[in-house]
Design an enzyme around this catalytic site. Structure first.
Site, mmCIF file in Angstrom:
data_model
loop_
_atom_site.group_PDB
_atom_site.id
_atom_site.type_symbol
_atom_site.label_atom_id
_atom_site.label_comp_id
_atom_site.label_asym_id
_atom_site.label_seq_id
_atom_site.Cartn_x
_atom_site.Cartn_y
_atom_site.Cartn_z
ATOM 1 C CE LYS A 205 -1.820 2.855 2.480
ATOM 2 N NZ LYS A 205 -1.789 4.367 2.438
ATOM 3 C CD GLU A 280 12.121 3.579 9.961
ATOM 4 O OE1 GLU A 280 12.031 4.403 10.899
ATOM 5 O OE2 GLU A 280 12.163 3.904 8.771
ATOM 6 C CB CYS A 314 11.822 8.428 10.579
ATOM 7 S SG CYS A 314 12.975 7.373 9.671
ATOM 8 C CD GLU A 411 8.787 11.667 13.729
ATOM 9 O OE1 GLU A 411 9.783 11.260 13.097
ATOM 10 O OE2 GLU A 411 7.766 10.967 13.894
#
Length: 513
Positions: A205, A280, A314, A411
């Site tokens: 996806k 992850e 990230c 974040e």
């Protein structure tokens, strides 16, 4: 303003068509026109409900094209195709053949590097230079796992003269893979490389923000050897992504993205068939500069560590800790370096930072900037939008931050960082580990003892010394704590896609009656 900084002012030019490099065909209107379909069972298809959604150019906020929206029904068709391929012979394909096919795929990607990079820049917004670097890494990653295909071994275990004990590494089966928008093609390679090398089939996806690259290919006529081995569904997380993570006939799901979404996927996997999960996830990585570091080099790496891919990384080094004895000097030089970063149209030569990927991401980042201001942090530079069209944000540095501020805890995923002082190694290790995340970190020092001791003390899956954002497909990558489960890349990633089977053969006397 100096002429070389002129591309920072993009408001009056952002409505123009992206300027591609000479000789690069336009990825939508050129000779390799964009198919609109999902790729299921070796065919481009429209999707069961024939729904479409817009792909937006983040530089202009205009529609690039439309692609078909995959739904739960389409995911189910893709899973059926993947299961049929797995049971129909792909798992029995020789390792040599799997490796050969992966190497062929790498060759095709390399032959079309300029085109693939142009599509990546168009719908993601990253600079064409960085996009070309990504495609080069894609080629290397796929070749690397093509080389691994015939080197996945079991072993014999000496237990008794009357027993033969051995292990086999077998493919898991149908693997669902959900990839993010920040590195669309590279994450595609990170996921399919080890999965296909080990004999699995895939239902992938793609991110709804960046579906163009994987909805088509200039080599789409050169199909895989076995229909259903690789299936691609473009769609939204709440529909297509949810269908992948909860599907009863998917044996394993791999996800790269935010920690909150990772939690949702893990729960869905547990509530369905308890499928295996690798994640992850996010990070809030510390970048540490000791007073004996090479300041000039450290500043270049720190700037790269936060602004690479527009901060949409990230492992970005968002928390910068500088030893108090050099703090003022470092901050002044870092501000000057950040202000020299060229922001603008990703197809312009020399541009390093393009737009954020979407309106939603732009608004989220600006919200964090406003939070930093309202909580009392000082904006040293940036802190606002650049231009009046496109999702551009000026490189932003906050100082006078405290550990409890949102910009130090959460974040942000944009070109925003916070800088703070530390006293000594013990102090900075505490500050670095004061987070729920543990994806990456960096240490800048000329003292090898300091480098090793601090690196060993930081709770993170990757620690860079005197560099930042240096990733290699041979080296494992993944996180501690809430930054994930499992490892991508390197030999370690193969374990994500194999089951270890133990076989015991009795060679001795018959069982006594």
């Amino acid at each position: 303003m100096r002429m070389r900084d002129r591309s920072r002012i993009i408001g009056d030019q952002s409505a123009k068509e992206p300027r591609l490099h000479p000789g690069v065909p336009h990825p939508v209107t050129g000779p390799f026109k964009q198919p609109i379909g999902l790729f299921i069972n070796n065919e481009f298809v429209e999707g069961v409900k024939k729904q479409k959604f817009d792909v937006i150019n983040p530089s202009t906020e205009e529609v690039i094209c439309q692609v078909c929206e995959g739904t739960e029904e389409d995911v189910d068709l893709a899973v059926k195709a993947a299961r049929a391929a797995f049971n129909g012979g792909w798992r029995e394909t020789t390792p040599n053949e799997r490796g050969r096919l992966l190497l062929k795929l790498a060759d095709i990607a390399e032959a079309n590097l300029d085109l693939l990079a142009a599509v990546e820049s168009l719908d993601n917004g990253k600079s064409i230079t960085n996009a070309k670097g990504d495609v080069g890494a894609v080629v290397g990653t796929i070749r690397y796992y093509g080389g691994w295909a015939d080197k996945i071994h079991g072993k014999t275990i000496d237990v008794s003269p009357e027993m033969l004990n051995y292990t086999r590494q077998e493919p898991i089966g149908v693997c669902g893979q959900i990839i993010p928008w920040n590195f669309p093609l590279l994450m595609f390679a990170w996921k399919i490389g080890p999965a296909l090398a080990t004999g699995n089939t895939v239902v992938m996806k793609t991110a709804e923000q960046t579906p163009s690259l994987l909805s088509s290919s200039p080599s789409s006529s050169r199909r895989p050897a076995s229909p259903g081995v690789l299936n691609i569904v473009s769609g939204f997380g709440k529909t297509a992504g949810a269908a992948v993570s909860s599907h009863m006939d998917i044996d394993k799901v791999a996800f790269t993205g935010s920690t909150p979404v990772g939690r949702t996927i893990m729960k869905a996997a547990a509530d369905s068939n308890l499928k295996k999960v690798t994640l992850e996830l996010g990070g809030k990585s510390p970048n540490i500069i000791f007073d004996d570091a090479d300041i000039e080099h450290a500043i270049e790496w720190v700037n790269f560590g936060i602004l690479y891919n527009h901060g949409q990384c990230c492992c970005a080094g968002t928390r910068i800790f500088v030893q108090e004895t050099i703090y003022d000097k470092f901050l002044a030089a870092f501000k000057e370096r950040a202000n020299r970063t060229t922001v603008g149209d990703p197809f312009d030569e020399g541009v390093f930072q393009g737009p954020q990927v979407s309106q939603l991401q732009f608004d989220r980042i600006m919200g964090y900037i406003e939070s930093g201001k309202s909580e009392g942090a000082t904006v040293e530079t940036g802190g606002e939008r650049l231009g009046n069209k496109g999702y551009f944000i000026k490189p932003t540095i906050f100082s006078n931050v405290t550990p409890d501020m949102k910009i130090m805890k959460e974040e942000i995923f944009g070109p925003v960082c916070a800088i703070a002082k530390f006293k000594d190694a013990e102090d900075v290790v505490h500050l670095a580990n004061d987070t729920n995340y543990g994806l990456a970190a960096a240490v800048h020092t000329k003292n090898i003892t300091t480098a090793i001791k601090v690196s060993n003390a930081i709770k993170a899956g990757t620690v860079w010394v005197n560099c930042y954002n240096v990733l290699s497909y041979q080296v494992p990558f993944g996180g501690f704590k809430e930054s994930g489960i499992g490892r991508e890349l390197g030999e370690a990633a193969l374990a994500n896609y194999t089951e270890s089977k133990s076989v015991t053969v009795h060679l001795g006397k018959p069982f006594p009656h």
